[in-house]
Design a protein around this motif. Structure first.
Motif, mmCIF file in Angstrom:
data_model
loop_
_atom_site.group_PDB
_atom_site.id
_atom_site.type_symbol
_atom_site.label_atom_id
_atom_site.label_comp_id
_atom_site.label_asym_id
_atom_site.label_seq_id
_atom_site.Cartn_x
_atom_site.Cartn_y
_atom_site.Cartn_z
ATOM 1 N N GLY A 42 0.794 -1.231 0.000
ATOM 2 C CA GLY A 42 0.000 0.000 0.000
ATOM 3 C C GLY A 42 0.819 1.271 0.000
ATOM 4 O O GLY A 42 0.277 2.372 0.186
ATOM 5 N N LYS A 43 2.136 1.168 -0.240
ATOM 6 C CA LYS A 43 2.997 2.361 -0.215
ATOM 7 C C LYS A 43 2.587 3.363 -1.287
ATOM 8 O O LYS A 43 2.474 4.564 -1.010
ATOM 9 C CB LYS A 43 4.469 1.954 -0.408
ATOM 10 C CG LYS A 43 4.997 0.990 0.642
ATOM 11 C CD LYS A 43 6.489 0.761 0.501
ATOM 12 C CE LYS A 43 6.923 0.183 -0.825
ATOM 13 N NZ LYS A 43 6.364 -1.193 -1.049
ATOM 14 N N SER A 44 2.366 2.887 -2.504
ATOM 15 C CA SER A 44 1.968 3.799 -3.584
ATOM 16 C C SER A 44 0.589 4.389 -3.334
ATOM 17 O O SER A 44 0.345 5.571 -3.617
ATOM 18 C CB SER A 44 1.996 3.068 -4.934
ATOM 19 O OG SER A 44 3.317 2.679 -5.278
ATOM 20 N N THR A 45 -0.309 3.581 -2.786
ATOM 21 C CA THR A 45 -1.646 4.095 -2.443
ATOM 22 C C THR A 45 -1.538 5.185 -1.394
ATOM 23 O O THR A 45 -2.237 6.207 -1.463
ATOM 24 C CB THR A 45 -2.534 2.950 -1.923
ATOM 25 O OG1 THR A 45 -2.725 1.999 -2.977
ATOM 26 C CG2 THR A 45 -3.889 3.477 -1.468
ATOM 27 N N LEU A 46 -0.663 4.985 -0.420
ATOM 28 C CA LEU A 46 -0.466 6.010 0.604
ATOM 29 C C LEU A 46 0.024 7.308 -0.020
ATOM 30 O O LEU A 46 -0.515 8.385 0.278
ATOM 31 C CB LEU A 46 0.537 5.524 1.647
ATOM 32 C CG LEU A 46 0.976 6.566 2.686
ATOM 33 C CD1 LEU A 46 -0.211 7.030 3.520
ATOM 34 C CD2 LEU A 46 2.080 6.012 3.573
ATOM 35 N N LEU A 47 1.034 7.229 -0.892
ATOM 36 C CA LEU A 47 1.561 8.448 -1.500
ATOM 37 C C LEU A 47 0.515 9.126 -2.385
ATOM 38 O O LEU A 47 0.405 10.357 -2.387
ATOM 39 C CB LEU A 47 2.833 8.139 -2.307
ATOM 40 C CG LEU A 47 4.135 8.416 -1.551
ATOM 41 C CD1 LEU A 47 4.240 7.543 -0.307
ATOM 42 C CD2 LEU A 47 5.359 8.200 -2.447
ATOM 43 N N ARG A 48 -0.259 8.350 -3.113
ATOM 44 C CA ARG A 48 -1.308 8.933 -3.952
ATOM 45 C C ARG A 48 -2.390 9.595 -3.103
ATOM 46 O O ARG A 48 -2.960 10.619 -3.497
ATOM 47 C CB ARG A 48 -1.926 7.871 -4.866
ATOM 48 C CG ARG A 48 -0.991 7.354 -5.957
ATOM 49 C CD ARG A 48 -1.741 6.442 -6.910
ATOM 50 N NE ARG A 48 -2.782 7.185 -7.614
ATOM 51 C CZ ARG A 48 -3.841 6.606 -8.172
ATOM 52 N NH1 ARG A 48 -4.050 5.304 -8.053
ATOM 53 N NH2 ARG A 48 -4.739 7.350 -8.808
ATOM 54 N N THR A 49 -2.653 9.010 -1.933
ATOM 55 C CA THR A 49 -3.619 9.620 -1.020
ATOM 56 C C THR A 49 -3.077 10.934 -0.475
ATOM 57 O O THR A 49 -3.787 11.947 -0.452
ATOM 58 C CB THR A 49 -3.940 8.653 0.136
ATOM 59 O OG1 THR A 49 -4.484 7.442 -0.390
ATOM 60 C CG2 THR A 49 -4.946 9.281 1.095
ATOM 61 N N LEU A 50 -1.816 10.934 -0.036
ATOM 62 C CA LEU A 50 -1.209 12.156 0.484
ATOM 63 C C LEU A 50 -1.100 13.226 -0.599
ATOM 64 O O LEU A 50 -1.137 14.424 -0.305
ATOM 65 C CB LEU A 50 0.180 11.851 1.050
ATOM 66 C CG LEU A 50 0.244 10.881 2.234
ATOM 67 C CD1 LEU A 50 1.691 10.663 2.665
ATOM 68 C CD2 LEU A 50 -0.590 11.383 3.400
ATOM 69 N N ALA A 51 -0.967 12.800 -1.855
ATOM 70 C CA ALA A 51 -0.862 13.741 -2.974
ATOM 71 C C ALA A 51 -2.217 14.258 -3.442
ATOM 72 O O ALA A 51 -2.290 15.027 -4.410
ATOM 73 C CB ALA A 51 -0.138 13.076 -4.144
ATOM 74 N N CYS A 52 -3.292 13.838 -2.775
ATOM 75 C CA CYS A 52 -4.658 14.263 -3.121
ATOM 76 C C CYS A 52 -5.087 13.747 -4.493
ATOM 77 O O CYS A 52 -5.928 14.348 -5.170
ATOM 78 C CB CYS A 52 -4.796 15.786 -3.069
ATOM 79 S SG CYS A 52 -4.303 16.515 -1.504
ATOM 80 N N GLU A 53 -4.500 12.624 -4.911
ATOM 81 C CA GLU A 53 -4.868 12.017 -6.191
ATOM 82 C C GLU A 53 -5.969 10.983 -6.021
ATOM 83 O O GLU A 53 -6.674 10.655 -6.983
ATOM 84 C CB GLU A 53 -3.637 11.379 -6.841
ATOM 85 C CG GLU A 53 -2.579 12.393 -7.235
ATOM 86 C CD GLU A 53 -1.283 11.758 -7.684
ATOM 87 O OE1 GLU A 53 -1.242 10.512 -7.801
ATOM 88 O OE2 GLU A 53 -0.307 12.480 -7.917
ATOM 89 N N LEU A 54 -6.093 10.437 -4.830
ATOM 90 C CA LEU A 54 -7.190 9.526 -4.508
ATOM 91 C C LEU A 54 -8.142 10.247 -3.571
ATOM 92 O O LEU A 54 -7.703 10.872 -2.604
ATOM 93 C CB LEU A 54 -6.653 8.252 -3.845
ATOM 94 C CG LEU A 54 -5.786 7.350 -4.711
ATOM 95 C CD1 LEU A 54 -5.293 6.153 -3.899
ATOM 96 C CD2 LEU A 54 -6.542 6.873 -5.948
ATOM 97 N N PRO A 55 -9.428 10.159 -3.816
ATOM 98 C CA PRO A 55 -10.385 10.937 -3.012
ATOM 99 C C PRO A 55 -10.476 10.433 -1.579
ATOM 100 O O PRO A 55 -10.325 9.249 -1.298
ATOM 101 C CB PRO A 55 -11.710 10.749 -3.756
ATOM 102 C CG PRO A 55 -11.541 9.458 -4.504
ATOM 103 C CD PRO A 55 -10.091 9.398 -4.885
#
Length: 243
Positions: A42-55
């Motif tokens: 889930g590392k990439s999911t975490l970064l995408r979440t922190l980057a506001c790319e995932l709602p």
């Protein structure tokens, strides 16, 4: 220190599979946090979440970036960061220089200062000879270096890097380490997703192991220093935490 990022209870699901399970994270300005974990942790999911790319919604946790509520104002929050994914979306027909020009316009950067900084970063990463070539003509490794260069030129207080050492030779990896440390010294905060024990020990102020959606290990600067650069011992501790 002043926090640049504050996350509480971050949760992300893909269908019925929980990838992030109520994660908390606080990151101060000028701090380097490295997130480790197995492939698929889930590392990439975490970064995408922190980057506001995932709602995110209020039920999926709280996230503030530079004191901006990223749940309510994701676009405004994203202005304070730059995210370099494993496969950054560079425009194939544009040259690195045209990407730089677009970055200057979008971020309202000083053109002369950016030109000077570009020369320094491009030389460090050994890509000064490719700035006029279309991205589609570059190797994957060189395109990756271009994306990293754009991050160092962005002047955002927060930089998110997903496996930044991937595809880099030893010389380029060392140059990247120096660039990260120089930016950290200037106040930039970093979250890096990585699998490299030696690189983590060399630059991290804090290391977190992500496993089954939760933090399985949290090592601050004092705990990291206790390994005295012993990458094998550190790696063993990380593997044990992964379970």
């Amino acid at each position: 220190m002043t926090a640049i990022l504050q996350a509480k209870g971050l949760t992300q699901q893909y269908g019925t599979h929980t990838v992030l399970d109520g994660l908390d994270l606080t990151l101060d300005r000028g701090q380097i946090v490295v997130v480790l974990g197995e492939n698929g942790a889930g590392k990439s999911t975490l970064l995408r979440t922190l980057a506001c790319e995932l709602p995110l919604d209020a039920r999926a946790g709280q996230l503030e970036i530079a004191d901006v509520n990223a749940v309510q104002n994701p676009e405004q929050a994203a202005e304070h960061l730059i995210h370099v994914a494993q496969h950054p979306p560079l425009a194939p027909a544009l040259t690195p220089q045209e990407h730089i020009d677009a970055l200057v316009a979008f971020r309202r950067l000083n053109a002369a200062e950016t030109q000077t900084r570009t020369a320094q970063v491009a030389q460090a990463l050994r890509i000064e000879g490719v700035l006029g070539r279309p991205v589609r003509a570059l190797s994957g490794g060189t395109a990756h270096k271009v994306a990293l260069m754009l991050a160092f030129l962005s002047q955002t207080p927060l930089v998110l890097l997903d496996e930044p050492h991937a595809g880099l030779d030893v010389r380029s990896a060392l140059a990247l380490r120096r660039l990260i440390q120089q930016s950290r010294d200037a106040g930039t905060a970093f979250v890096l997703a990585s699998h490299l024990a030696e690189a983590t020990l060399a630059i991290a102020d804090r290391a977190l192991v992500l496993s089954k959606g939760k933090w399985a290990l949290d090592l601050d600067a004092t705990a990291l220093a206790a390994f005295q650069g012993d990458a094998r011992r550190f790696e063993a501790a990380v593997l044990q935490a992964m379970g």
